[in-house]
Scaffold this active site. Structure first.
Site, PDB file in Angstrom:
ATOM      1  N   ASP A  13      55.343  45.309  58.742  1.00  0.00           N
ATOM      2  CA  ASP A  13      55.251  44.261  57.727  1.00  0.00           C
ATOM      3  C   ASP A  13      56.424  43.283  57.841  1.00  0.00           C
ATOM      4  O   ASP A  13      57.522  43.665  58.245  1.00  0.00           O
ATOM      5  CB  ASP A  13      55.243  44.933  56.348  1.00  0.00           C
ATOM      6  CG  ASP A  13      54.752  43.996  55.253  1.00  0.00           C
ATOM      7  OD1 ASP A  13      54.230  42.913  55.584  1.00  0.00           O
ATOM      8  OD2 ASP A  13      54.887  44.356  54.075  1.00  0.00           O
ATOM      9  N   GLY A  28      55.355  37.288  58.413  1.00  0.00           N
ATOM     10  CA  GLY A  28      55.288  36.002  57.717  1.00  0.00           C
ATOM     11  C   GLY A  28      56.645  35.586  57.169  1.00  0.00           C
ATOM     12  O   GLY A  28      57.062  34.435  57.313  1.00  0.00           O
ATOM     13  N   ARG A  29      57.350  36.564  56.566  1.00  0.00           N
ATOM     14  CA  ARG A  29      58.679  36.241  56.009  1.00  0.00           C
ATOM     15  C   ARG A  29      59.681  35.920  57.111  1.00  0.00           C
ATOM     16  O   ARG A  29      60.545  35.064  56.968  1.00  0.00           O
ATOM     17  CB  ARG A  29      59.174  37.390  55.124  1.00  0.00           C
ATOM     18  CG  ARG A  29      58.636  37.286  53.704  1.00  0.00           C
ATOM     19  CD  ARG A  29      58.690  38.566  52.974  1.00  0.00           C
ATOM     20  NE  ARG A  29      57.634  39.462  53.437  1.00  0.00           N
ATOM     21  CZ  ARG A  29      57.536  40.731  53.083  1.00  0.00           C
ATOM     22  NH1 ARG A  29      58.437  41.259  52.281  1.00  0.00           N
ATOM     23  NH2 ARG A  29      56.529  41.460  53.525  1.00  0.00           N
ATOM     24  N   TRP A  30      59.533  36.592  58.243  1.00  0.00           N
ATOM     25  CA  TRP A  30      60.399  36.294  59.393  1.00  0.00           C
ATOM     26  C   TRP A  30      60.180  34.850  59.845  1.00  0.00           C
ATOM     27  O   TRP A  30      61.136  34.114  60.089  1.00  0.00           O
ATOM     28  CB  TRP A  30      60.090  37.272  60.540  1.00  0.00           C
ATOM     29  CG  TRP A  30      60.949  37.124  61.763  1.00  0.00           C
ATOM     30  CD1 TRP A  30      62.115  37.771  62.031  1.00  0.00           C
ATOM     31  CD2 TRP A  30      60.700  36.267  62.890  1.00  0.00           C
ATOM     32  NE1 TRP A  30      62.613  37.381  63.265  1.00  0.00           N
ATOM     33  CE2 TRP A  30      61.755  36.461  63.798  1.00  0.00           C
ATOM     34  CE3 TRP A  30      59.686  35.354  63.218  1.00  0.00           C
ATOM     35  CZ2 TRP A  30      61.834  35.783  65.021  1.00  0.00           C
ATOM     36  CZ3 TRP A  30      59.760  34.678  64.435  1.00  0.00           C
ATOM     37  CH2 TRP A  30      60.829  34.899  65.317  1.00  0.00           C
ATOM     38  N   ARG A  69      53.602  30.784  60.890  1.00  0.00           N
ATOM     39  CA  ARG A  69      53.315  32.222  60.703  1.00  0.00           C
ATOM     40  C   ARG A  69      52.926  32.897  62.017  1.00  0.00           C
ATOM     41  O   ARG A  69      53.310  34.031  62.296  1.00  0.00           O
ATOM     42  CB  ARG A  69      52.168  32.408  59.699  1.00  0.00           C
ATOM     43  CG  ARG A  69      52.542  32.171  58.260  1.00  0.00           C
ATOM     44  CD  ARG A  69      51.361  32.466  57.338  1.00  0.00           C
ATOM     45  NE  ARG A  69      51.014  33.891  57.321  1.00  0.00           N
ATOM     46  CZ  ARG A  69      51.657  34.803  56.595  1.00  0.00           C
ATOM     47  NH1 ARG A  69      52.664  34.446  55.821  1.00  0.00           N
ATOM     48  NH2 ARG A  69      51.284  36.059  56.621  1.00  0.00           N
ATOM     49  N   HIS A 122      53.949  36.517  64.062  1.00  0.00           N
ATOM     50  CA  HIS A 122      53.106  37.574  64.636  1.00  0.00           C
ATOM     51  C   HIS A 122      53.421  37.750  66.128  1.00  0.00           C
ATOM     52  O   HIS A 122      53.416  38.864  66.640  1.00  0.00           O
ATOM     53  CB  HIS A 122      51.623  37.257  64.436  1.00  0.00           C
ATOM     54  CG  HIS A 122      51.205  37.272  62.986  1.00  0.00           C
ATOM     55  ND1 HIS A 122      51.549  38.302  62.139  1.00  0.00           N
ATOM     56  CD2 HIS A 122      50.479  36.400  62.249  1.00  0.00           C
ATOM     57  CE1 HIS A 122      51.045  38.059  60.927  1.00  0.00           C
ATOM     58  NE2 HIS A 122      50.402  36.900  60.969  1.00  0.00           N
ATOM     59  N   ASN A 142      42.977  42.212  55.973  1.00  0.00           N
ATOM     60  CA  ASN A 142      43.480  41.068  56.749  1.00  0.00           C
ATOM     61  C   ASN A 142      42.382  40.050  57.101  1.00  0.00           C
ATOM     62  O   ASN A 142      42.678  38.897  57.417  1.00  0.00           O
ATOM     63  CB  ASN A 142      44.183  41.522  58.042  1.00  0.00           C
ATOM     64  CG  ASN A 142      45.563  42.120  57.805  1.00  0.00           C
ATOM     65  OD1 ASN A 142      46.059  42.912  58.598  1.00  0.00           O
ATOM     66  ND2 ASN A 142      46.222  41.735  56.701  1.00  0.00           N
ATOM     67  N   ARG A 168      57.796  51.896  57.022  1.00  0.00           N
ATOM     68  CA  ARG A 168      57.320  50.578  56.591  1.00  0.00           C
ATOM     69  C   ARG A 168      58.506  49.628  56.561  1.00  0.00           C
ATOM     70  O   ARG A 168      59.519  49.908  55.919  1.00  0.00           O
ATOM     71  CB  ARG A 168      56.649  50.620  55.221  1.00  0.00           C
ATOM     72  CG  ARG A 168      56.120  49.230  54.840  1.00  0.00           C
ATOM     73  CD  ARG A 168      55.233  49.207  53.642  1.00  0.00           C
ATOM     74  NE  ARG A 168      54.630  47.864  53.530  1.00  0.00           N
ATOM     75  CZ  ARG A 168      53.496  47.600  52.943  1.00  0.00           C
ATOM     76  NH1 ARG A 168      52.794  48.558  52.390  1.00  0.00           N
ATOM     77  NH2 ARG A 168      53.026  46.357  52.897  1.00  0.00           N
TER      78      ARG A 168
HETATM   79  C1  FPP Z   1      52.267  41.953  58.536  1.00  0.00           C
HETATM   80  O1  FPP Z   1      53.003  40.782  58.425  1.00  0.00           O
HETATM   81  C2  FPP Z   1      51.675  42.133  59.840  1.00  0.00           C
HETATM   82  C3  FPP Z   1      50.362  41.977  60.146  1.00  0.00           C
HETATM   83  C4  FPP Z   1      49.358  41.519  59.162  1.00  0.00           C
HETATM   84  C5  FPP Z   1      49.806  42.249  61.468  1.00  0.00           C
HETATM   85  C6  FPP Z   1      50.653  43.021  62.442  1.00  0.00           C
HETATM   86  C7  FPP Z   1      50.540  42.386  63.770  1.00  0.00           C
HETATM   87  C8  FPP Z   1      51.505  42.372  64.739  1.00  0.00           C
HETATM   88  C9  FPP Z   1      52.772  43.085  64.628  1.00  0.00           C
HETATM   89  C10 FPP Z   1      51.346  41.587  65.979  1.00  0.00           C
HETATM   90  C11 FPP Z   1      50.099  41.702  66.732  1.00  0.00           C
HETATM   91  C12 FPP Z   1      49.716  43.066  67.112  1.00  0.00           C
HETATM   92  C13 FPP Z   1      49.333  43.433  68.347  1.00  0.00           C
HETATM   93  C14 FPP Z   1      48.814  44.825  68.570  1.00  0.00           C
HETATM   94  C15 FPP Z   1      49.446  42.555  69.497  1.00  0.00           C
HETATM   95  P1  FPP Z   1      52.668  39.777  57.247  1.00  0.00           P
HETATM   96  O2  FPP Z   1      52.009  38.594  57.863  1.00  0.00           O
HETATM   97  O3  FPP Z   1      51.903  40.455  56.176  1.00  0.00           O
HETATM   98  O4  FPP Z   1      54.116  39.420  56.758  1.00  0.00           O
HETATM   99  P2  FPP Z   1      54.530  38.862  55.319  1.00  0.00           P
HETATM  100  O5  FPP Z   1      54.197  39.951  54.330  1.00  0.00           O
HETATM  101  O6  FPP Z   1      56.006  38.644  55.464  1.00  0.00           O
HETATM  102  O7  FPP Z   1      53.760  37.603  55.103  1.00  0.00           O
END
Ligand code: FPP
Length: 235
Positions: free
Chosen positions: A15, A18-20, A28, A32, A63, A183
């Protein structure tokens, strides 16, 4: 030590992409992309530590509600992951595995994944399981439907349903329960990940955002697990 449970399987909720991205002032999608790099680093670090199973929440049933742009970007990152990193993963003896409602994944991505699963199926160094279009409740419901069908078809008796039979109807019955869940990014929830399998797992939460996760951070999580086991292991 008596009762000490060897760390064999780590599950991760990746997780904070997005914040990164927000912190770095980029789109965004770039978060990823950096998250995919962190995943590759972490797979290697876990294997170096002798962890046999790593299961990551790469795309949840929820998602699909994100913007089409973001969903497409995640699917395309998955394809890139298979295209660019498969050879290296295979060379390291890692087996690729997928759990989830994979029939919902666009066919081009699914085909590549299936190719990766086939190509690595005899690898024994470790198993990377990607949870895709995955939800813990969906998994329990999908298992229940299959059990109900088998009861209706008289293949099994309702009275024979127990934990070990239920396990056989999960997406991957061979997947052992994780001893540790990690997490990132400071959220203290399981968010519908591996509901059945996490019943007895230790939980480790860190404020580190997933794209910043690395060998050092994994080491801290493993140290946390080992210290818990030292305290409770002998009982
Ligand atoms: C959460 O970050 C992450 C995800 C919804 C997807 C995880 C995907 C990856 C790590 C990369 C792609 C994976 C592969 C297997 C190539 P968020 O967007 O919810 O972050 P935020 O809560 O800060 O907005």
């Amino acid at each position: 030590m008596a009762g000490k449970k060897q760390l064999n399987h780590i599950a991760i909720i990746m997780d904070g992409n997005g914040r990164w991205a927000e912190r770095e002032n980029v789109e965004r999608v770039e978060g990823h992309r950096a998250g995919a790099k962190a995943l590759k680093r972490t797979v290697e670090a876990a294997m170096d530590l002798g962890i046999k199973y790593l299961t990551v929440y790469a795309f949840s049933t929820e998602n699909w509600k994100r913007s089409p742009k973001e969903v497409n970007a995640l699917m395309s990152l998955l394809r890139d992951f298979v295209d660019n990193d498969l050879a290296e993963i295979d060379e390291k003896g890692i087996r690729i595995n997928v759990i989830g409602r994979i029939e919902q994944i666009p066919w081009i991505t699914r085909r590549k994944l299936q190719k990766a699963i086939r190509a690595t199926k005899n690898n024994t160094a470790g198993t990377l399981t990607l949870a895709l279009s995955y939800g813990g409740r969906a998994e329990v419901i999908d298992a229940t439907k299959k059990i109900a069908e088998d009861v209706a078809a008289k293949k099994i008796k309702a009275s024979a349903i127990d934990e070990s039979l239920f396990q056989n109807y999960l997406y991957d019955p061979e997947l052992p329960d994780p001893e540790l869940l990690i997490r990132t990014s400071g959220e203290l929830r399981t968010s519908n990940f591996l509901l059945w399998q996490l019943s007895y797992s230790e939980f480790y939460f860190t404020d580190v955002l997933w794209p910043d996760f690395d060998k050092n951070e994994l080491g801290k999580a493993v140290e946390f697990y080992n210290s818990r086991e030292r305290r409770f292991g002998g009982r």
